[in-house]
Motif scaffolding. Structure first.
Motif, PDB file in Angstrom:
ATOM      1  N   SER A   1      14.973  -2.848   3.221  1.00 17.10           N
ATOM      2  CA  SER A   1      16.112  -1.960   3.063  1.00 17.10           C
ATOM      3  C   SER A   1      15.992  -0.789   4.045  1.00 17.10           C
ATOM      4  O   SER A   1      14.928  -0.500   4.559  1.00 17.10           O
ATOM      5  CB  SER A   1      16.211  -1.448   1.634  1.00 17.10           C
ATOM      6  OG  SER A   1      15.093  -0.671   1.310  1.00 17.10           O
ATOM      7  N   GLN A   2      17.139  -0.169   4.276  1.00 17.73           N
ATOM      8  CA  GLN A   2      17.165   0.928   5.234  1.00 17.73           C
ATOM      9  C   GLN A   2      16.848   2.261   4.570  1.00 17.73           C
ATOM     10  O   GLN A   2      17.223   2.504   3.430  1.00 17.73           O
ATOM     11  CB  GLN A   2      18.551   1.000   5.888  1.00 17.73           C
ATOM     12  CG  GLN A   2      18.941  -0.234   6.653  1.00 17.73           C
ATOM     13  CD  GLN A   2      19.536  -1.315   5.766  1.00 17.73           C
ATOM     14  OE1 GLN A   2      19.823  -1.080   4.606  1.00 17.73           O
ATOM     15  NE2 GLN A   2      19.694  -2.506   6.326  1.00 17.73           N
ATOM     16  N   THR A   3      16.152   3.117   5.303  1.00 23.05           N
ATOM     17  CA  THR A   3      15.780   4.440   4.808  1.00 23.05           C
ATOM     18  C   THR A   3      15.996   5.445   5.921  1.00 23.05           C
ATOM     19  O   THR A   3      15.715   5.156   7.084  1.00 23.05           O
ATOM     20  CB  THR A   3      14.309   4.473   4.371  1.00 23.05           C
ATOM     21  OG1 THR A   3      14.048   3.412   3.452  1.00 23.05           O
ATOM     22  CG2 THR A   3      14.000   5.798   3.686  1.00 23.05           C
ATOM     23  N   HIS A   5      15.135   9.462   7.051  1.00 19.35           N
ATOM     24  CA  HIS A   5      14.279  10.604   6.780  1.00 19.35           C
ATOM     25  C   HIS A   5      14.732  11.792   7.616  1.00 19.35           C
ATOM     26  O   HIS A   5      15.178  11.629   8.763  1.00 19.35           O
ATOM     27  CB  HIS A   5      12.821  10.278   7.149  1.00 19.35           C
ATOM     28  CG  HIS A   5      12.274   9.077   6.447  1.00 19.35           C
ATOM     29  ND1 HIS A   5      11.763   9.138   5.165  1.00 19.35           N
ATOM     30  CD2 HIS A   5      12.161   7.784   6.846  1.00 19.35           C
ATOM     31  CE1 HIS A   5      11.342   7.922   4.817  1.00 19.35           C
ATOM     32  NE2 HIS A   5      11.571   7.093   5.811  1.00 19.35           N
ATOM     33  N   GLU A  26      14.784   3.910   9.281  1.00 25.72           N
ATOM     34  CA  GLU A  26      13.947   2.724   9.200  1.00 25.72           C
ATOM     35  C   GLU A  26      14.753   1.533   8.711  1.00 25.72           C
ATOM     36  O   GLU A  26      15.709   1.682   7.952  1.00 25.72           O
ATOM     37  CB  GLU A  26      12.774   2.969   8.241  1.00 25.72           C
ATOM     38  CG  GLU A  26      11.819   4.061   8.675  1.00 25.72           C
ATOM     39  CD  GLU A  26      10.703   4.277   7.656  1.00 25.72           C
ATOM     40  OE1 GLU A  26      10.749   3.665   6.582  1.00 25.72           O
ATOM     41  OE2 GLU A  26       9.793   5.083   7.943  1.00 25.72           O
TER      42      GLU A  26
END
Lengths: 111, 109
Positions: A1-3, A5, A26
């Motif tokens: 999954s995409q994150t 920051h 990410e």
């Protein structure tokens, strides 16, 4: 999954000092990236957006600049902060032809 | 000129008291209308995307609807944890995103 920051979470800086805010994503590649500023009780103001490495579009002329040195990294900078630069800075990413997803934000206070 | 207006600015409800938030827009060719929830000190959290008039989407106590001029976010039997600022955004044919200033919802127990 995409994150997504953002760093730092909070920042207190004196007027005239430099600024560097970082945003990293990410789990995706070649996203569209955005920097927004949100003043208290107001909507989101688009500052910059990028569709690829080294490609930056500025929406509002001011003393801020943005850079995208890597595919998933977006940096917001200033050489000399003003009091009016205080606010909540949000980075967002967007897959192609889709909605935007926001990071946790950076609270900047310029004294 | 592309623009988005949200109303009311603030809304106070008792727990269980259903209501609606409004997002009126004027754009040249709507590509999408988006609803977000934002808690204090946090980034907006995506809720819904609507693409064409007549479309509806639901998630738990929230239901979003879209007409050619406005969108409504209906909140059915709200709970205190629904308290937040709800943001509306539109994407016209230019591709840019325009955000409203939000509706701050406070649900009292």
């Amino acid at each position: 999954s995409q994150t997504i920051h953002q760093w730092p979470a909070t920042l207190v800086q004196p007027v005239g000092s430099p600024l560097s805010l970082e945003c990293t994503v990410e789990g995706t590649s070649n996203p569209n990236l955005y920097w927004y500023r949100q003043a208290a009780g107001r909507g989101l103001q688009l500052l910059f957006y990028s569709v690829g490495i080294g490609q930056i579009s500025s929406e509002v002329p001011q003393n801020l600049s943005a850079s995208r040195p890597q595919d998933r990294q977006f940096i917001l900078s200033s050489k000399k902060l003003l009091l009016s630069d205080s606010g909540f800075y949000l980075c967002a990413w967007r897959p192609q032809m889709s909605e935007q997803f926001f990071g946790p934000g950076t609270r900047l206070t310029v004294l | 000129e592309d623009q988005v207006t949200q109303s009311p600015e603030a809304l106070r409800l008792q727990e269980g008291e259903s209501s609606s938030l409004n997002c009126s827009y004027t754009v040249s060719g709507l590509r999408g209308l988006f609803w977000y929830r934002q808690d204090p000190g946090k980034g907006p959290e995506f809720l819904f995307t609507l693409y064409s008039a007549g479309e509806e989407k639901e998630k738990e106590r929230l239901k979003a609807t879209l007409t050619k001029k406005e969108s409504f976010l209906h909140i059915t039997a709200p709970k205190p944890e629904d308290s937040a600022t709800y943001l509306c955004a539109v994407q016209p044919s230019s591709g840019k995103f325009y955000f409203g200033s939000g509706t701050k919802l406070n649900v009292k127990p």
